[in-house]
Enzyme design. Structure first.
Site, PDB file in Angstrom:
ATOM      1  N   GLU A  53     -13.743  -0.266  17.216  1.00  0.00           N
ATOM      2  CA  GLU A  53     -14.378   0.073  16.197  1.00  0.00           C
ATOM      3  C   GLU A  53     -15.840  -0.388  16.541  1.00  0.00           C
ATOM      4  OE1 GLU A  53     -12.604  -0.908  12.466  1.00  0.00           O
ATOM      5  OE2 GLU A  53     -11.160   0.573  12.701  1.00  0.00           O
ATOM      6  N   ILE A 105       0.831  -1.265  -0.046  1.00  0.00           N
ATOM      7  CA  ILE A 105       0.053   0.024  -0.038  1.00  0.00           C
ATOM      8  C   ILE A 105       0.732   1.329  -0.019  1.00  0.00           C
ATOM      9  CG2 ILE A 105      -1.731   1.252   1.413  1.00  0.00           C
ATOM     10  CD1 ILE A 105      -2.823  -1.329   2.496  1.00  0.00           C
ATOM     11  N   HIS A 142     -13.774   3.090   8.500  1.00  0.00           N
ATOM     12  CA  HIS A 142     -12.954   1.825   8.295  1.00  0.00           C
ATOM     13  C   HIS A 142     -13.246   1.355   6.754  1.00  0.00           C
ATOM     14  CE1 HIS A 142     -10.323  -1.768   9.683  1.00  0.00           C
ATOM     15  NE2 HIS A 142     -10.017  -1.590   8.384  1.00  0.00           N
ATOM     16  N   ILE A 143     -13.052   2.194   5.694  1.00  0.00           N
ATOM     17  CA  ILE A 143     -13.585   1.914   4.551  1.00  0.00           C
ATOM     18  C   ILE A 143     -12.451   1.952   3.208  1.00  0.00           C
ATOM     19  CG2 ILE A 143     -16.031   2.947   4.687  1.00  0.00           C
ATOM     20  CD1 ILE A 143     -14.995   5.342   3.271  1.00  0.00           C
TER      21      ILE A 143
HETATM   22  C1  MLT Z   1      -7.731  -4.975   5.738  1.00  0.00           C
HETATM   23  O1  MLT Z   1      -6.765  -5.262   6.838  1.00  0.00           O
HETATM   24  O2  MLT Z   1      -8.117  -5.524   4.910  1.00  0.00           O
HETATM   25  C2  MLT Z   1      -8.401  -3.743   6.107  1.00  0.00           C
HETATM   26  O3  MLT Z   1      -8.257  -3.049   7.057  1.00  0.00           O
HETATM   27  C3  MLT Z   1      -9.756  -3.762   5.437  1.00  0.00           C
HETATM   28  C4  MLT Z   1     -10.843  -4.433   6.311  1.00  0.00           C
HETATM   29  O4  MLT Z   1     -10.306  -5.048   7.587  1.00  0.00           O
HETATM   30  O5  MLT Z   1     -11.963  -4.443   6.121  1.00  0.00           O
END
Ligand code: MLT
Length: 293
Positions: A252, A145, A269-270
């Site tokens: 969360e 990322i 958390h999108i």
């Molecule tokens: C992930 O770890 O893939 C991201 O934080 C996305 C998620 O958990 O929904």
């Protein structure tokens, strides 16, 4: 192959998985459903604990449809010979694009302006922002990322510096800065892309924030625990930082005190929540199942 899907998945992905084996989708009693299952697929909602898997003798594979595997007790899985897999690359683009979106929005006061106008206020003179072009983006964690974000932000005219608490990873775009203090002093925007581990939890705290520029802007789309919430609150409230954009939180759904602040923007958390990323996650999950079938 009996496959249990514990969390929400795109319908098309569920249908494709049904072609590989028998599927139990979101069973009411997950622990019981795992009794004779071969594979379990989870997103972030289900916690794969020692207790959850203690009765299963058949389970051989847990797939985290996403990146972070912090909701999975890896030691407990290892003890029972259960392999843990994730879909590391599938959501990188979605997260990188969200970072760019909230960065520009934050630096240009877009959310603040929207709230003001919805409340009947036309306060143009207090909405002067900053451009990202020519600014230095400091990326903590330079994996899939982080490096994808670097490419995109570089294309928009930003200078990229990178810091990694793990062994050095770098490329021709990101300048690796070994000294954390120097990294903090140089960055105009800091974006976090590290998992929550003992050496990353709380790394953005009172001391590290004190070393940042007073106009620094922090973006967190990784894990909430990386930032000390109290320290961020004080810094954003007292003008030590320009502000922050948060997509992840220690607990969360989040309902904490940072919500009081105008210079902090929030999303629930999108990071990975795009149609394209969810489809790619589905494709990776299916590839893993086929490999193991
Ligand atoms: C992930 O770890 O893939 C991201 O934080 C996305 C998620 O958990 O929904």
């Amino acid at each position: 192959m009996l496959i249990v899907i514990a969390d929400n998945m795109e319908e098309s992905v569920v249908l494709a998985i049904q072609e590989i084996g028998q599927v139990k989708y979101k069973p009411e009693d997950l622990k019981q459903a795992l009794g004779d299952a071969d594979a379990l697929i989870v997103r972030s909602a289900t916690k794969v604990t020692k207790d959850l898997i203690e009765n299963t003798e058949t389970l051989k594979l847990v797939i985290r449809a996403g990146v972070g595997i912090d909701n999975i007790d890896k030691d407990a899985c290892k003890e029972k010979g259960i392999e843990v897999r994730n879909t590391p690359g599938a959501s990188a683009n979605a997260v990188a694009e969200l970072v760019l979106g909230v960065m520009i929005s934050g630096l240009r006061n877009v959310q603040k302006a929207q709230w003001q106008m919805k409340n009947g206020k036309w306060d143009k003179k207090h909405l002067t922002g900053y451009e990202i072009s020519g600014k230095t983006l400091g990326i903590i964690g330079y994996g899939r990322i982080g490096s994808m974000l670097a490419k995109k932000a570089h294309g928009l005219g930003m200078k990229i510096i990178a810091f990694s608490p793990h062994p050095r990873i770098s490329d021709e775009i990101g300048e690796y800065v070994e000294d954390f203090d120097q990294f903090l002093q140089r960055a105009d925007v800091i974006s976090l892309h590290v998992p929550a581990l003992p050496n990353t939890i709380g790394m953005i705290n009172k001391e590290s924030i004190a070393k940042m520029k007073d106009t620094a802007y922090i973006i967190n789309t990784s894990r909430g625990e990386i930032i000390d919430e109290g320290a961020l609150y004080e810094a954003c409230k007292n003008g030590k930082l320009l502000g922050a954009a948060l997509d992840v939180y220690p607990n969360e759904p989040y309902s904490g005190k940072l919500l009081e602040l105008d210079n902090v923007s929030f999303t629930p958390h999108i990071g990975a929540a795009t149609k394209e990323a969810q489809n790619r996650i589905g494709e990776e999950v299916i590839a893993i199942l086929k490999e193991k079938n």
